[in-house]
Enzyme design. Structure first.
Site, PDB file in Angstrom:
ATOM      1  N   SER A 432       0.763  -1.601  -0.089  1.00 29.17           N
ATOM      2  CA  SER A 432       0.044   0.094   0.093  1.00 29.17           C
ATOM      3  C   SER A 432       0.735   1.129  -0.120  1.00 29.17           C
ATOM      4  O   SER A 432       1.814   1.257   0.568  1.00 29.17           O
ATOM      5  CB  SER A 432      -0.840   0.104   1.281  1.00 29.17           C
ATOM      6  OG  SER A 432      -1.902   0.788   1.003  1.00 29.17           O
ATOM      7  N   PRO A 433       0.296   2.431  -0.671  1.00 30.60           N
ATOM      8  CA  PRO A 433       1.170   3.519  -0.495  1.00 30.60           C
ATOM      9  C   PRO A 433       1.502   4.048   0.896  1.00 30.60           C
ATOM     10  O   PRO A 433       0.606   4.269   1.475  1.00 30.60           O
ATOM     11  CB  PRO A 433       0.498   4.506  -1.251  1.00 30.60           C
ATOM     12  CG  PRO A 433      -0.971   3.856  -1.905  1.00 30.60           C
ATOM     13  CD  PRO A 433      -0.927   2.691  -1.138  1.00 30.60           C
ATOM     14  N   GLN A 510       1.226   6.622  -7.059  1.00 32.26           N
ATOM     15  CA  GLN A 510       0.257   7.259  -6.558  1.00 32.26           C
ATOM     16  C   GLN A 510       0.219   8.905  -6.777  1.00 32.26           C
ATOM     17  O   GLN A 510       1.187   9.363  -6.029  1.00 32.26           O
ATOM     18  CB  GLN A 510      -0.088   7.089  -5.198  1.00 32.26           C
ATOM     19  CG  GLN A 510      -1.399   7.649  -4.487  1.00 32.26           C
ATOM     20  CD  GLN A 510      -1.514   7.326  -3.199  1.00 32.26           C
ATOM     21  OE1 GLN A 510      -1.091   7.756  -2.505  1.00 32.26           O
ATOM     22  NE2 GLN A 510      -2.786   6.644  -2.891  1.00 32.26           N
ATOM     23  N   TYR A 591      -7.215  14.765   1.052  1.00 34.55           N
ATOM     24  CA  TYR A 591      -6.336  15.363   0.290  1.00 34.55           C
ATOM     25  C   TYR A 591      -7.330  16.161  -0.753  1.00 34.55           C
ATOM     26  O   TYR A 591      -8.659  16.020  -0.776  1.00 34.55           O
ATOM     27  CB  TYR A 591      -5.102  14.865  -0.099  1.00 34.55           C
ATOM     28  CG  TYR A 591      -4.372  14.202   1.025  1.00 34.55           C
ATOM     29  CD1 TYR A 591      -3.595  15.164   1.771  1.00 34.55           C
ATOM     30  CD2 TYR A 591      -4.305  13.048   1.329  1.00 34.55           C
ATOM     31  CE1 TYR A 591      -3.227  14.800   2.979  1.00 34.55           C
ATOM     32  CE2 TYR A 591      -3.744  12.314   2.196  1.00 34.55           C
ATOM     33  CZ  TYR A 591      -3.045  13.156   3.216  1.00 34.55           C
ATOM     34  OH  TYR A 591      -2.332  12.807   4.254  1.00 34.55           O
ATOM     35  N   ARG A 639      -7.800   5.681  -5.486  1.00 36.85           N
ATOM     36  CA  ARG A 639      -8.237   5.562  -4.254  1.00 36.85           C
ATOM     37  C   ARG A 639      -9.136   6.391  -3.695  1.00 36.85           C
ATOM     38  O   ARG A 639      -9.044   7.553  -3.868  1.00 36.85           O
ATOM     39  CB  ARG A 639      -6.991   5.544  -3.259  1.00 36.85           C
ATOM     40  CG  ARG A 639      -7.084   5.369  -1.829  1.00 36.85           C
ATOM     41  CD  ARG A 639      -5.718   5.169  -1.043  1.00 36.85           C
ATOM     42  NE  ARG A 639      -5.473   3.774  -1.051  1.00 36.85           N
ATOM     43  CZ  ARG A 639      -4.640   3.241   0.110  1.00 36.85           C
ATOM     44  NH1 ARG A 639      -4.186   4.101   0.939  1.00 36.85           N
ATOM     45  NH2 ARG A 639      -4.270   1.982   0.049  1.00 36.85           N
ATOM     46  N   GLY A 736      -0.183  -2.281   4.248  1.00 34.76           N
ATOM     47  CA  GLY A 736       0.634  -1.131   4.452  1.00 34.76           C
ATOM     48  C   GLY A 736       1.650  -1.584   5.544  1.00 34.76           C
ATOM     49  O   GLY A 736       2.861  -1.973   5.258  1.00 34.76           O
ATOM     50  N   ARG A 737       1.225  -1.341   6.870  1.00 35.99           N
ATOM     51  CA  ARG A 737       2.202  -1.537   8.024  1.00 35.99           C
ATOM     52  C   ARG A 737       2.625  -2.998   8.071  1.00 35.99           C
ATOM     53  O   ARG A 737       3.830  -3.093   8.413  1.00 35.99           O
ATOM     54  CB  ARG A 737       1.354  -1.272   9.294  1.00 35.99           C
ATOM     55  CG  ARG A 737       1.357   0.331   9.472  1.00 35.99           C
ATOM     56  CD  ARG A 737       0.295   0.714  10.295  1.00 35.99           C
ATOM     57  NE  ARG A 737      -1.104   0.324   9.937  1.00 35.99           N
ATOM     58  CZ  ARG A 737      -2.261   0.565  10.599  1.00 35.99           C
ATOM     59  NH1 ARG A 737      -2.243   1.252  11.626  1.00 35.99           N
ATOM     60  NH2 ARG A 737      -3.277   0.081  10.076  1.00 35.99           N
TER      61      ARG A 737
HETATM   62  C1  LIG Z   1       3.515   5.537   7.235  1.00 41.54           C
HETATM   63  C2  LIG Z   1       2.458   5.659   6.427  1.00 41.54           C
HETATM   64  C3  LIG Z   1       2.139   6.437   5.517  1.00 41.54           C
HETATM   65  C4  LIG Z   1       0.947   6.286   4.606  1.00 41.54           C
HETATM   66  N1  LIG Z   1       0.969   7.137   3.384  1.00 41.54           N
HETATM   67  C5  LIG Z   1      -0.105   7.147   2.520  1.00 41.54           C
HETATM   68  C6  LIG Z   1       0.106   7.864   1.401  1.00 41.54           C
HETATM   69  O1  LIG Z   1       1.050   8.271   1.113  1.00 41.54           O
HETATM   70  N2  LIG Z   1      -0.979   7.430   0.471  1.00 41.54           N
HETATM   71  C7  LIG Z   1      -1.929   6.749   0.909  1.00 41.54           C
HETATM   72  O2  LIG Z   1      -2.974   6.465   0.147  1.00 41.54           O
HETATM   73  N3  LIG Z   1      -2.158   6.096   1.715  1.00 41.54           N
HETATM   74  C8  LIG Z   1      -1.049   6.228   2.772  1.00 41.54           C
HETATM   75  N4  LIG Z   1      -1.047   5.481   4.026  1.00 41.54           N
HETATM   76  C9  LIG Z   1      -2.304   4.466   4.331  1.00 41.54           C
HETATM   77  C10 LIG Z   1      -1.832   3.106   3.813  1.00 41.54           C
HETATM   78  O3  LIG Z   1      -1.599   3.055   2.484  1.00 41.54           O
HETATM   79  C11 LIG Z   1      -2.893   2.082   4.242  1.00 41.54           C
HETATM   80  O4  LIG Z   1      -4.215   2.403   3.688  1.00 41.54           O
HETATM   81  C12 LIG Z   1      -3.296   2.141   5.775  1.00 41.54           C
HETATM   82  O5  LIG Z   1      -1.875   2.204   6.500  1.00 41.54           O
HETATM   83  C13 LIG Z   1      -4.102   0.986   6.297  1.00 41.54           C
HETATM   84  O6  LIG Z   1      -3.496  -0.206   5.729  1.00 41.54           O
HETATM   85  P1  LIG Z   1      -2.676  -1.321   6.908  1.00 41.54           P
HETATM   86  O7  LIG Z   1      -3.459  -1.186   8.132  1.00 41.54           O
HETATM   87  O8  LIG Z   1      -2.378  -2.495   5.933  1.00 41.54           O
HETATM   88  O9  LIG Z   1      -1.304  -0.404   7.193  1.00 41.54           O
HETATM   89  C14 LIG Z   1      -0.004   5.567   5.026  1.00 41.54           C
HETATM   90  C15 LIG Z   1       0.110   4.724   6.182  1.00 41.54           C
HETATM   91  C16 LIG Z   1       1.214   4.706   6.774  1.00 41.54           C
HETATM   92  C17 LIG Z   1       1.384   3.646   7.962  1.00 41.54           C
END
Ligand SMILES: Cc1cc2nc3c(=O)[nH]c(=O)nc-3n(C[C@H](O)[C@H](O)[C@H](O)COP(=O)(O)O)c2cc1C
Ligand SMILES: Cc1cc2nc3c(=O)[nH]c(=O)nc-3n(C[C@H](O)[C@H](O)[C@H](O)COP(=O)(O)OP(=O)(O)OC[C@H]3O[C@@H](n4cnc5c(N)ncnc54)[C@H](O)[C@@H]3O)c2cc1C
Length: 810
Positions: A432-433, A510, A591, A639, A736-737
């Protein structure tokens, strides 16, 4: 102790019997407004787990119950003329009437003073007279209303109507009958509860219920004296369920078939009850009075009896009532909250059942069985390996035949290849981004190369960059990366080239603009907080700040909008030249483009504000501008935030329409996130909590338009990924995480599943490490554990704690 119990349902009776059994010196006085033989409802269901607690707490009650149990293992899904069976579910049920008789008898034996046909006195008056007042007075609890200021109830009336009926048709399994009626989809939840009867609950979304014509008989019934069954509705149900009952429609007692029986049955909308507190002073709520959980995941009876078990144990264990009530609430809250979360997922799934009835029978069956997210792919494999093997085989047949026409073969669903537009990905996992907040003047550096490069080496099919900003003032923070200079383009090209040269993953970019959430600090210095100095002016659809501490954005004029559109298009051209395989337009998380979509941040009165069609206008213009310059054949995704988690904002219904609009403008994928649009949101966080939104969008939009749907949000186990894919809730899962924790998450998931085939190949350089190393000490002393005696041995209240010198718990 003198204990007053209000209400003689399963919760009140069982509590009364247990406290008396644990200490016969207690004086227990119970009031029940109905006569002992009166009963409402048919069969009550227990899982093996609940029965274990009951068995150990009061063997006499359990023995009496066991004699009456109807037991079954299978769940049958009757859908579009097919029946799919999943085994190993282990349930027992009995008639509510019989259960109450057993509990009443036990109370009598133990010396509980029970008064029937006796409305309970006022709870607060009793509180002065008794040491403890237990309100077990059901879902409409008068005590809860009386204590409303203290226990702060929240009653949420849901969107489906249901009616609780019985039938003399004895089912041999738990049955879901999906009825495709001219008015829409209705469902029957059926299960046996005795040698000669089954529970037969009919449920329908309010709209379907109304279209089916049930409103009139229900209204007529409402004018009848209380207690009269809604006979006209039951007659209509006989007609609708003639196939199930084996008789002819409109035949009254279905000819040659089975009967449907009412018992004070009437249509109701399920109400989820939650309370901020379950006790005040010496008055405590148990069972439905304190909380309800939709019947589709088990029964309120189970929760009420488990409450009684815990409360009896706490009273016995603790020295005083206050400590006992605190301990009871502390013990039961997490269990009830977890059950209510599962129940909520389940009831919402049924509210949207019409979205899923286009699915193939196999997928529909897997979807309905895993709808609460408690039952998963791995869990089902333990219960019924053949059912899951059949699902894996079916899923393999749904994939592209491939160049050789042989198809990809059977494997864990997450390792099936998939497509977003014309882009074929080796598996279904996406990084994920994630913003790294580590660019200088928008220039991505070595950290981006290593971060994205390592994730691409780690096995995911697609790696997404963070939100890359289309202008300097479109950045979120001074550390955000951009794509508005030639140097930035060259740096991004270096990252994309690495991924293409060294891995078989694909890389997507993205693109976004921060809008009113711009000019803020790096994540670890205070997310969404304005900069201490050097702030730049921010803009948005309307002059509404994100939070009181943030700048008031400048309302964008049409020429401003045209300029930003041109910046998006320029960045997209650069992204094409930088060799990204996919472009995602960031229309989520508050955003700029997202803030146009949400009515909470967009209050414009021109053609860009107001109805959804207008709020969509600007994001769609940007999408069209990007698609015009982005290399044809390479996919574009968006998204979105599928809910703002706030009243008056975007919700699941509107998200479906947003997805439809993007699909009609040619996107190849929709990445379904939620929230972060307003600072006072109230998200329902939890495991894969955003997936229900992806589920609806995939089934209502994605399948129809050939658009791939990506689920994201606390999907952290490969079991969840496999479950989501097989159930058809999404085509891909973005994590993501989990990837920050383990860049090789996908390769490790393959190793854990004993899979090493296509879609899970280790890079040659790392192949020597592809076997999971042994971890932990094997020669150390094993932790010693002791059972804490609770007074009710072996009940749900029993827990383990480290024994002396062990230094560790389980
Ligand atoms: C450090 C960090 C930075 C993130 N930056 C973005 C981003 O630039 N663009 C975006 O759409 N989501 C961003 N997210 C959200 C993640 O893409 C994801 O949707 C969110 O962390 C939930 O997924 P997860 O539970 O697997 O981490 C970010 C999340 C984290 C933890
Ligand atoms: C019509 C209906 C049918 C149902 N059928 C089933 C079923 O078949 N299977 C199933 O698993 N679950 C069924 N349920 C749900 C299930 O009954 C509850 O979740 C479960 O019984 C909760 O137990 P309880 O003891 O907390 O509350 P309840 O069983 O609701 O018991 C509360 C009791 O308090 C009494 N009461 C309320 N106010 C007063 C007062 N002022 N004075 C004296 N007494 C009072 C009521 O008469 C009632 O007997 C049904 C619910 C309803 C409303």
């Amino acid at each position: 102790m003198r204990i007053a119990v209000l209400g003689g349902g399963p919760g009140g009776l069982y509590l009364a019997a247990l406290v008396k059994q644990l200490d016969p010196r207690h004086e227990v006085h119970l009031w029940e407004r109905n006569a002992p033989g009166d009963t409402f409802g048919f069969g009550v269901v227990f899982s093996d787990e609940t029965l274990g607690g009951i068995e150990h707490a009061d063997a006499a009650v359990f023995a009496a119950m066991e004699r009456d149990f109807a037991r079954w293992d299978d769940i049958d899904v009757h859908y579009h003329g097919t029946v799919l069976t999943s085994g190993g579910h282990g349930f027992a049920a009995m008639s509510r009437h019989r259960l109450l008789a057993i509990l009443q008898q036990r109370c009598a034996q133990l010396g509980v003073r029970a008064e029937f046909r006796a409305p309970a006195p006022d709870a607060l008056a009793l509180a002065a007279e008794y040491d403890l007042v237990v309100a077990a007075d059901g879902a409409n609890s008068p005590t809860r209303s009386r204590l409303a200021d203290m226990v702060r109830p929240d009653l949420e009336v849901r969107k489906s109507a249901y009616i609780w009926l019985g039938t003399d048709l004895v089912f041999d399994a738990f049955k879901f009958y999906i009825l495709d009626t001219p008015a829409g989809v209705m469902q029957v939840h059926g299960y046996p509860y005795s040698r000669d009867a089954s529970t037969f609950i009919v449920e329908a979304h309010d709209d379907v219920w109304r279209r089916a014509g049930f409103a009139e008989p229900a209204a007529a019934a409402a004018g009848l004296p209380p207690g009269r069954s809604d006979e006209a509705s039951i007659e209509m149900i006989r007609g609708l369920c003639a196939d199930v009952l084996g008789g002819a429609a409109g035949s009254g007692l279905a000819l040659g078939g089975h009967e449907i029986i009412g018992n004070n049955s009437r249509w109701v909308n399920f109400t989820t009850v939650r309370c901020a507190r379950w006790h005040h002073g010496n008055v405590v709520l148990i069972g439905d009075a304190a909380h309800t959980a939709h019947f589709s995941i088990g029964s309120g009876t189970k929760l009420a009896m488990e409450d009684a078990l815990a409360l009896a144990a706490c009273l016995h264990e603790q020295g005083d009532v206050t400590s006992a009530l605190e301990a009871y609430e502390a013990e039961r809250r997490p269990v009830v909250a977890s059950t209510q979360r599962a129940a909520q997922a389940s009831l919402e799934w049924f509210e949207h059942i019409g979205s899923y009835t286009g699915q193939e029978p196999e997928q529909f069956a897997f979807n309905i069985i895993t709808r609460s997210r408690r039952v998963t792919y791995d869990n089902l494999r333990l219960r019924d390996p053949e059912f899951v093997a059949g699902m894996d085989r079916w899923f393999a047949t749904q994939q592209d035949a491939g160049e050789d026409g042989a198809g990809p073969g059977v494997r864990p669903p997450m390792f099936q290849p998939g497509r977003i537009g014309g882009l074929r990905l080796k598996n279904r996992v996406i990084v994920s981004p994630m913003d790294m907040y580590s660019a200088r003047d928008g220039l991505p550096g070595d950290l981006h190369l290593v971060h994205l490069g390592s994730k691409a080496l780690g096995g995911a099919g697609l790696v997404m960059t963070e939100m890359v900003c289309v202008s300097e003032t479109g950045r979120i923070s001074p550390g955000c990366a951009g794509l508005y200079t030639a140097d930035q383009e060259a740096s991004w090209r270096r990252v994309a080239d690495f991924v293409h040269r060294q891995t078989d993953a694909r890389i997507g970019i993205q693109l976004g603009h921060s809008g009113r959430k711009g000019s803020t600090r790096l994540m670890w210095e205070g997310i969404d907080q304005p900069l201490p100095e050097g702030n730049w002016a921010v803009c948005g659809p309307s002059a509404i700040p994100y939070a009181p501490a943030n700048q008031v954005p400048r309302e964008l004029t049409e020429p401003d909008l045209a300029e930003i559109t041109a910046q998006f298009a320029a960045a997209a051209e650069r992204a094409g030249r930088a060799c990204f395989d996919l472009l995602e337009l960031h229309c989520a998380h508050g955003y700029l483009l997202s803030s146009f979509l949400s009515p909470l941040s967009n209050r414009r009165t021109d053609r860009y504000g107001g109805p959804l069609e207008n709020r969509l206008r600007y994001p769609l213009e940007v999408l069209d501008a990007i698609r015009a310059v982005w290399p044809s054949g390479r996919p574009v995704t968006v998204r979105i935030s599928a809910t703002d988690w706030r009243e008056g904002g975007v919700d699941g219904d509107e998200a479906v329409e947003i997805a439809r609009a993007f699909a009609e403008h040619g996107v190849n994928g929709i990445d379904v996130s939620t929230g972060q649009v307003v600072s006072d949101e109230r998200p329902a966080f939890g495991r894969s909590y955003q997936t229900p939104y992806a589920d609806r969008i995939r089934n209502e939009i994605g399948r129809k338009y050939g658009v791939a749907v990506i689920a994201v949000g606390v999907i952290s186990s490969y079991d969840d990924v496999n479950s989501i894919l097989l159930a058809g809730r999404a085509d891909f899962c973005a994590l993501g995480r989990a990837h920050l924790y383990d860049p090789q998450w996908t390769l490790h998931a393959a190793a854990d599943q004993g899979y090493s085939g296509p879609g899970a190949a280790w890079p040659d350089q790392f192949a020597a490490g592809s076997r999971k190393p042994q971890t932990g000490r094997t020669d150390g002393p094993r932790p010693r554990l002791e059972l804490i005696r609770t007074g009710v041995p072996g009940t749900a209240h029993a827990r383990w704690r480290p024994g002396p010198g062990s230094g560790a718990g389980p």
